[in-house]
Write an enzyme that holds these catalytic residues in place. Structure first.
Site, PDB file in Angstrom:
ATOM      1  N   TYR A   1      -5.705   1.144  -4.889  1.00  0.00           N
ATOM      2  CA  TYR A   1      -6.436  -0.121  -5.019  1.00  0.00           C
ATOM      3  C   TYR A   1      -7.845   0.093  -5.565  1.00  0.00           C
ATOM      4  O   TYR A   1      -8.481  -0.838  -6.047  1.00  0.00           O
ATOM      5  CB  TYR A   1      -6.536  -0.842  -3.669  1.00  0.00           C
ATOM      6  CG  TYR A   1      -5.225  -1.392  -3.148  1.00  0.00           C
ATOM      7  CD1 TYR A   1      -4.048  -1.263  -3.868  1.00  0.00           C
ATOM      8  CD2 TYR A   1      -5.165  -2.044  -1.918  1.00  0.00           C
ATOM      9  CE1 TYR A   1      -2.846  -1.749  -3.383  1.00  0.00           C
ATOM     10  CE2 TYR A   1      -3.965  -2.539  -1.421  1.00  0.00           C
ATOM     11  CZ  TYR A   1      -2.813  -2.385  -2.161  1.00  0.00           C
ATOM     12  OH  TYR A   1      -1.627  -2.870  -1.672  1.00  0.00           O
TER      13      TYR A   1
ATOM     14  N   LYS B   1       4.467   9.787   1.290  1.00  0.00           N
ATOM     15  CA  LYS B   1       5.631   9.886   0.396  1.00  0.00           C
ATOM     16  C   LYS B   1       5.567  11.275  -0.228  1.00  0.00           C
ATOM     17  O   LYS B   1       5.503  11.450  -1.451  1.00  0.00           O
ATOM     18  CB  LYS B   1       5.552   8.751  -0.644  1.00  0.00           C
ATOM     19  CG  LYS B   1       6.756   8.602  -1.538  1.00  0.00           C
ATOM     20  CD  LYS B   1       7.977   8.046  -0.837  1.00  0.00           C
ATOM     21  CE  LYS B   1       9.169   8.012  -1.776  1.00  0.00           C
ATOM     22  NZ  LYS B   1      10.454   7.845  -1.081  1.00  0.00           N
TER      23      LYS B   1
ATOM     24  N   ASP C   1       9.329   4.975   3.196  1.00  0.00           N
ATOM     25  CA  ASP C   1      10.552   4.154   3.140  1.00  0.00           C
ATOM     26  C   ASP C   1      11.284   4.185   4.480  1.00  0.00           C
ATOM     27  O   ASP C   1      11.760   3.159   4.971  1.00  0.00           O
ATOM     28  CB  ASP C   1      11.475   4.593   1.979  1.00  0.00           C
ATOM     29  CG  ASP C   1      11.484   6.095   1.747  1.00  0.00           C
ATOM     30  OD1 ASP C   1      10.753   6.810   2.468  1.00  0.00           O
ATOM     31  OD2 ASP C   1      12.225   6.561   0.870  1.00  0.00           O
TER      32      ASP C   1
ATOM     33  N   ASP D   1      -1.121  -1.505   3.729  1.00  0.00           N
ATOM     34  CA  ASP D   1      -1.137  -2.931   3.429  1.00  0.00           C
ATOM     35  C   ASP D   1       0.251  -3.517   3.681  1.00  0.00           C
ATOM     36  O   ASP D   1       0.425  -4.524   4.370  1.00  0.00           O
ATOM     37  CB  ASP D   1      -1.548  -3.097   1.951  1.00  0.00           C
ATOM     38  CG  ASP D   1      -1.808  -4.529   1.561  1.00  0.00           C
ATOM     39  OD1 ASP D   1      -1.803  -5.400   2.452  1.00  0.00           O
ATOM     40  OD2 ASP D   1      -2.007  -4.789   0.360  1.00  0.00           O
TER      41      ASP D   1
ATOM     42  N   ASP E   1       1.758  -5.632   7.309  1.00  0.00           N
ATOM     43  CA  ASP E   1       2.317  -6.989   7.224  1.00  0.00           C
ATOM     44  C   ASP E   1       3.727  -7.020   7.812  1.00  0.00           C
ATOM     45  O   ASP E   1       4.090  -7.963   8.515  1.00  0.00           O
ATOM     46  CB  ASP E   1       2.367  -7.463   5.769  1.00  0.00           C
ATOM     47  CG  ASP E   1       1.127  -8.251   5.385  1.00  0.00           C
ATOM     48  OD1 ASP E   1       0.156  -8.236   6.171  1.00  0.00           O
ATOM     49  OD2 ASP E   1       1.117  -8.872   4.313  1.00  0.00           O
TER      50      ASP E   1
END
Ligand code: NAD
Length: 358
Positions: free
Chosen positions: A142, A192, A224, A248, A252
């Protein structure tokens, strides 16, 4: 003690929910003998309307001069068509970076009283849910270099670079381990590492760090797999620490598992004690000005401010217990309403929490 709080009410339901939180904080001040002084400043759409900018310098200065910052929410359809850097949400990124807030703490907890709102089966959720997601907030993709370039025969290409330094990983990792020591002594680091080089560095820094915390159980999860485990066996997690974009998305997901967006607080912290405290939801323009918004996420954010910025543990617990009591008595705003409960509006909910603090 006197505490100076910069208050950013923002847009949509922001002013309504923050007003209720301030009432609760005043009551805490009265009960425990503290003085909370508010400095109200503009950010988001209302700041664009008043000054042409989503984050005026005056707001940044006021936040930097404060002991902590309370924020409602920013944004709304009125400003949706503005270009990226002029949008209200730009104020959030600007504030986080100006205040050096690199750690985002998002508890995903399920209140026993609201178990019916959880979309998962009872046997999956078991005893309940109490996860703390620690997300790195000012690094990674980001904030990396981005751009567009023309390729020879594939048309235009866009890129966003993800980079993490050892120091960035270590400081967020340390927050996670310290938090775990105040909770259930378990850290899950999410990456990851089977694909990404940033993740491989992340993992090696975490492994060095865990040696300093032998009493904390540690494990590595791929992102994942974490996304799957959050809905198949969420009870296994205590503290989850991860980089910006994974955090992020996962935070959520975790909050949806609790079933109630209007209930979840958050804290963003930097090196010192000053933090930015806000509900995880947005400005809910669909219900703004209707006395329908749930103010509890904002009230619980204040609880986090008392705990993490001011070290006022007893006061923080008083806020959390007041919220639990109001729920136990069956009062609900529309978003968490179920059969046999009493429907109340934003202001009534604030008053009820305040009354519990008598
Ligand atoms: P939202 O969180 O504002 O709303 C999603 C849904 O949840 C809506 O139906 C809303 O009515 C409901 N809801 C949210 N908070 C609630 C509460 N306290 N009580 C009862 N119901 C509640 O997300 P959205 O609709 O995607 O975004 C609306 C605006 O908010 C957009 O402009 C978005 O950019 C902005 N936004 C701001 C923040 C922030 O300020 N931190 C975060 C997310 C979105």
């Amino acid at each position: 003690m006197k505490y100076n709080i910069a208050v950013v009410k923002g847009d949509g339901i922001g002013p309504e929910i923050v007003n209720e939180a301030m009432k609760v904080l005043d009551k805490i001040g009265e009960k425990f003998g503290h003085e909370f002084v508010y400095n109200e400043v503009l950010a988001g759409g209302c700041a664009i309307d008043a000054t042409g900018m989503p984050l005026p310098q005056e707001t940044v200065d006021a936040c930097l001069a404060s002991d902590s910052v309370l924020l409602g929410a920013v944004g709304g359809p009125k400003w949706d068509n503005l270009p990226g850097d002029k949008r209200p949400e730009k104020a959030l990124l600007g504030l986080r970076s100006a205040l050096g807030l690199f750690a985002n703490l998002r508890p995903a907890m399920m209140f026993g009283e609201l178990a019916d709102a959880c979309p998962l089966k009872k046997e999956v959720i078991g005893e309940g849910l109490d996860i703390l997601i620690v997300r790195e907030l000012i690094g990674g993709v980001y904030f990396g270099e981005r751009g567009r370039r023309q390729t020879e025969n594939m048309g235009e290409e866009a890129y966003d670079i993800m980079a993490y330094s050892e120091k960035e990983v270590e400081r967020i990792g340390r927050v996670a381990f310290e938090m775990a020591k105040k909770r259930n002594f378990k850290v899950t680091s999410v990456d990851k590492a089977n694909v990404l080089e940033t993740s491989r560095l992340w993992r090696s820094v975490m492994h060095k760090l865990k040696e300093e915390y032998p009493d904390v159980e540690y494990n590595d999860f791929l992102v994942d797999n974490t996304a799957m485990q959050l809905v198949s066996n969420p009870g296994q997690f205590d503290v989850i620490v991860t980089e910006n974009m994974f955090g992020d998305i996962l935070s959520d997901e975790a909050s949806m598992v609790t079933g109630s967006i209007g209930m979840l607080p958050s804290a963003s912290l930097g090196e010192g004690t000053r933090g930015l405290y806000e509900p995880i939801h947005g400005s809910a323009p669909d219900i703004a000005g209707k006395n329908m918004a749930n103010p509890l996420a904002t009230i619980l954010s204040l609880g986090m401010m008392l705990r993490y910025s001011f070290g006022l543990m007893e006061e923080a617990e008083a806020v959390e217990n007041a919220v639990k009591s109001v729920l136990a008595k069956g009062y609900r705003t529309a978003d968490i309403m179920s059969d046999g409960k009493t429907l109340v509006g934003t202001v009534e909910m604030g008053e009820l929490v305040k009354k519990e603090l008598n």
